[in-house]
Motif scaffolding. Structure first.
Motif, PDB file in Angstrom:
ATOM      1  N   ARG A  19      50.257  49.409  47.437  1.00 41.41           N
ATOM      2  CA  ARG A  19      51.526  48.841  47.004  1.00 41.41           C
ATOM      3  C   ARG A  19      52.126  49.621  45.840  1.00 41.41           C
ATOM      4  NH1 ARG A  19      49.019  43.074  48.334  1.00 41.41           N
ATOM      5  NH2 ARG A  19      47.209  44.403  48.162  1.00 41.41           N
TER       6      ARG A  19
ATOM      7  N   HIS B 178      39.534  43.613  38.297  1.00 42.71           N
ATOM      8  CA  HIS B 178      38.210  43.100  38.634  1.00 42.71           C
ATOM      9  C   HIS B 178      38.157  42.604  40.083  1.00 42.71           C
ATOM     10  CE1 HIS B 178      34.719  40.453  38.757  1.00 42.71           C
ATOM     11  NE2 HIS B 178      34.219  41.240  37.840  1.00 42.71           N
ATOM     12  N   ASP B 179      39.235  41.947  40.532  1.00 48.07           N
ATOM     13  CA  ASP B 179      39.231  41.369  41.882  1.00 48.07           C
ATOM     14  C   ASP B 179      39.203  42.436  42.970  1.00 48.07           C
ATOM     15  OD1 ASP B 179      39.472  39.120  40.434  1.00 48.07           O
ATOM     16  OD2 ASP B 179      41.435  38.513  41.190  1.00 48.07           O
ATOM     17  N   VAL B 180      39.647  43.627  42.650  1.00 47.11           N
ATOM     18  CA  VAL B 180      39.693  44.703  43.639  1.00 47.11           C
ATOM     19  C   VAL B 180      38.535  45.676  43.425  1.00 47.11           C
ATOM     20  CG1 VAL B 180      41.031  46.671  44.476  1.00 47.11           C
ATOM     21  CG2 VAL B 180      42.195  44.552  43.819  1.00 47.11           C
ATOM     22  N   ASP B 181      38.312  46.016  42.169  1.00 46.21           N
ATOM     23  CA  ASP B 181      37.376  47.095  41.857  1.00 46.21           C
ATOM     24  C   ASP B 181      35.957  46.610  41.613  1.00 46.21           C
ATOM     25  OD1 ASP B 181      39.430  49.138  41.762  1.00 46.21           O
ATOM     26  OD2 ASP B 181      40.090  48.189  39.912  1.00 46.21           O
ATOM     27  N   GLY B 182      35.789  45.289  41.400  1.00 46.84           N
ATOM     28  CA  GLY B 182      34.479  44.813  40.990  1.00 46.84           C
ATOM     29  C   GLY B 182      34.284  45.095  39.511  1.00 46.84           C
TER      30      GLY B 182
ATOM     31  N   HIS C 165      56.389  45.587  42.400  1.00 42.86           N
ATOM     32  CA  HIS C 165      57.720  45.196  42.886  1.00 42.86           C
ATOM     33  C   HIS C 165      58.759  45.228  41.764  1.00 42.86           C
ATOM     34  CE1 HIS C 165      57.149  41.042  41.444  1.00 42.86           C
ATOM     35  NE2 HIS C 165      55.938  41.113  41.946  1.00 42.86           N
TER      36      HIS C 165
ATOM     37  N   GLU D 136      60.923  48.458  41.367  1.00 48.12           N
ATOM     38  CA  GLU D 136      62.198  48.571  42.070  1.00 48.12           C
ATOM     39  C   GLU D 136      63.199  47.519  41.605  1.00 48.12           C
ATOM     40  OE1 GLU D 136      59.755  48.786  45.767  1.00 48.12           O
ATOM     41  OE2 GLU D 136      61.356  50.120  46.427  1.00 48.12           O
ATOM     42  N   GLU D 137      62.688  46.328  41.234  1.00 48.23           N
ATOM     43  CA  GLU D 137      63.610  45.235  40.877  1.00 48.23           C
ATOM     44  C   GLU D 137      64.183  45.402  39.467  1.00 48.23           C
ATOM     45  OE1 GLU D 137      61.175  41.813  41.569  1.00 48.23           O
ATOM     46  OE2 GLU D 137      61.247  42.083  43.754  1.00 48.23           O
TER      47      GLU D 137
ATOM     48  N   GLY E 288      45.680  43.059  30.614  1.00 48.13           N
ATOM     49  CA  GLY E 288      45.224  42.036  29.682  1.00 48.13           C
ATOM     50  C   GLY E 288      45.880  42.120  28.315  1.00 48.13           C
TER      51      GLY E 288
ATOM     52  N   ASN F 287      51.291  42.354  29.832  1.00 48.35           N
ATOM     53  CA  ASN F 287      51.641  41.037  30.356  1.00 48.35           C
ATOM     54  C   ASN F 287      53.105  40.657  30.187  1.00 48.35           C
ATOM     55  OD1 ASN F 287      49.113  40.470  31.280  1.00 48.35           O
ATOM     56  ND2 ASN F 287      48.458  39.336  29.469  1.00 48.35           N
ATOM     57  N   ASP F 288      53.891  41.510  29.521  1.00 49.86           N
ATOM     58  CA  ASP F 288      55.268  41.101  29.242  1.00 49.86           C
ATOM     59  C   ASP F 288      56.199  42.270  29.528  1.00 49.86           C
ATOM     60  OD1 ASP F 288      57.312  39.457  28.432  1.00 49.86           O
ATOM     61  OD2 ASP F 288      56.380  38.935  26.511  1.00 49.86           O
TER      62      ASP F 288
END
Lengths: 347, 231
Positions: B17, B100-104, B139, B142-143, B203, B208-209
């Protein structure tokens, strides 16, 4: 166009946010599925999710219970995390529920949002690609067995199976098995290459942006020689329907905020912003939160981009009051559905 | 800064993505784009045709051969599969994050106090690494391009565009990245040496902003990075 709901279970909360009992969450989910069937909703998907606030960890068990208490609704998983489960067991559980339901059960196999299942069942997330690929292949082999029910498979992630019987067999011969994905190009191509239906989980951004992925899926399927009913697309998104748009926004926001705040702590997500919520809940956004006219128009609009045949919503998280869930389900089935059909017929 | 370089062609390694969004944004900015990934040539060609129309699919080695800049957008746990030799001397934007959710857990990364880009830089020893494009959602790329960060309207003053930070030890790489981010429709903010990039990893408040240039400089200062001017 089929309309439906999906849920990871939603543990009730006190006014101060304290979680209630997870067994109440499961009972509420069961009641919601029965309610959806009674009002004519087309589809309900369940879990799998392994947390105190979203405890629908066992879609197979939930769907088996729902199968015996419903008449028409299609029941599926959203998603089954097959990488950390035994695909033969998953198949048997869903085929059993399928028999109870008279042939209304489907499986959606995917990565899911619940990485908690990896340490829980003793798997390493680093092995994800191989686990998913091989276990999807085994699940399909179990589903494709002939009239003798015998399955043969070998791979690296578990012991081989050499001509063993896998029962019961699905009522209609095979269970529909969907690929669930958050929308990567390679996953879209894998689904197309395998000739499997694909379910896109769209939790933010503009859903119409998935149009090139759907095109990629359809063209890969066509070039691999797959056509017909197996090549179809569904969309899973967040949403809630209420009598008025303002009520829908007011009812949905507290749960959305609570869910995001818990993700801030757990996974370092950014703090939720009201402007972001409102942007997603209107027009081309990904949150189908509104009155029946609004939600129907937005679903029909997305259909113009994706040509999907099923649109289903996760409504209950962050402690949505059960009566709001039940009313939303009823409005989706009885008010949104006929509007969507009228809009699509007029195109 | 001396004579401004003019970017004409970039390569994007990775067609997930992030990689596909970067490729599309680059073409919007008038750049020629090569794309490559670890998949088979046929898959990449079809992905390029449909998801990043206009981009040219080729092998990674061919894709990076004649470009001004390379964007690395593969999952972080796969960065060691990228051959350092083909990126020797190249300006390489590391757009990767540890998810973490993708790479472990990636103990060799999390157990290292350096920024992930410094770890990547020690693997890609000859490359001129820039940490950039990692702290904006794919996303949003582009937005949010050319959008006024306060009002949401398009086409306002440059300083009110969404700011994107970049960090590198290489002056030419800084200039090239500055131009790229500007042409993407964002306000480039130099954050100093590559090590400073730890201030906008996942993080962090910056990650985050979203900020305009003034807000970004303030956020970098809060993170201990003084105001800087590139090269």
């Amino acid at each position: 166009m089929q309309l439906g709901a999906y849920s990871f279970g939603d543990t009730p909360r006190d006014a101060d946010g304290t979680l209630g009992s997870t067994s109440d969450a499961i009972r509420n989910l069961f009641d919601a599925i029965v309610h959806a069937d009674q009002h004519g909703l087309d589809y309900f998907g369940v879990g799998e999710h392994h947390t105190l606030d979203m405890p629908a960890s066992s879609p197979g068990a939930m769907i088996a219970a729902a199968a015996g208490a419903t008449k028409n609704i299609i029941l599926g998983s959203g998603v089954s995390v097959i990488s950390t489960d035994d695909p033969i067991r998953v198949f048997q559980q869903f085929a059993t529920a399928d028999a109870v339901s008279g042939g209304r059960v489907e499986i959606t196999a995917g990565r899911g949002s619940s990485v908690e299942s990896f340490p829980l069942f003793g798997y390493d997330l680093a092995d994800y690609d191989r686990l998913y690929e091989e276990k999807l292949e085994l699940l399909r082999a179990a589903n494709d067995a002939g009239s003798d029910a015998r399955v043969t498979w070998s791979g690296t992630v578990r012991a081989p199976i050499d001509g063993l019987e896998v029962v019961p067999r699905p009522v209609r011969g095979r269970l529909p098995i969907w690929v669930g994905t958050g929308g990567s190009a390679p996953s879209s191509m894998r689904a197309g290459r395998l000739g499997m239906p694909v379910s896109y989980g769209i939790i933010g951004g503009a859903p119409a942006r998935f149009a090139p992925l759907v095109d990629l899926y359809r063209r890969t399927a066509a070039s691999a020689g797959h056509a017909g009913d197996e090549i179809r697309v569904s969309v899973a998104a967040l949403g809630l329907i209420a009598p008025t748009k303002q009520e829908a926004l007011d009812r949905f926001y507290p749960g959305w905020h609570a869910m995001n705040m818990s993700m801030v702590e757990k996974r370092g997500w950014p703090a939720p912003q009201t402007e972001h919520f409102l942007a997603q809940a209107h027009g081309a956004g990904a949150y189908y939160v509104g009155d029946p006219d609004d939600v129907a128009e937005r679903i029909a609009d997305l259909h113009g981009h994706l040509g999907h045949m099923r649109h289903f919503l996760q409504m209950d998280f962050g402690g949505l009051p059960q009566e709001h869930l039940l009313e939303s389900i009823e409005l989706l089935a009885t008010e949104v559905k006929p509007r969507v059909e009228r809009l699509l017929a007029a195109k | 800064m001396g004579d401004k370089p003019v970017l004409t062609k970039i390569a994007v390694l990775g067609v997930g993505r992030v990689g596909t969004a970067v490729a599309r944004t680059a073409m919007q900015a008038g750049l020629a784009v090569n794309v490559a990934a670890s998949k088979g040539a046929e898959e990449i060609a079809l992905i390029a045709e449909i998801i990043t129309p206009g981009a040219v699919a080729m092998t990674a080695a061919d894709a990076v051969a004649d470009v001004d800049l390379v964007v690395l957008a593969v999952p972080l746990h796969k960065f060691r599969t990228v051959d350092p030799r083909m990126l020797d001397g190249k300006i390489v934007i590391d757009a990767m994050n540890h998810w973490h959710d993708v790479d472990g857990p990636l103990e060799d990364v999390t157990g290292d106090p350096r920024s992930t880009s410094e770890i990547v830089a020690s693997h890609l020893a000859g490359a001129r690494i820039v940490k950039a494009l990692n702290h904006i959602g794919y996303h949003e790329l582009e937005e949010d391009a050319r959008r006024d960060i306060a009002s949401g309207a398009e086409g306002r003053g440059l300083e009110s565009r969404r700011a994107l930070a970049y960090a590198t030890d290489d002056a030419d790489a800084a200039a090239a990245t500055h131009e790229l981010l500007d042409r993407f429709g964002f306000e480039p903010v130099f954050a100093g040496a590559l090590a400073s990039g730890i201030a906008f990893e996942s993080g962090t408040d910056i990650f985050n902003d979203s900020f305009d240039a003034v807000g970004m400089r303030a956020a970098l200062a809060d993170a201990g990075i003084p105001a800087l001017v590139a090269a």
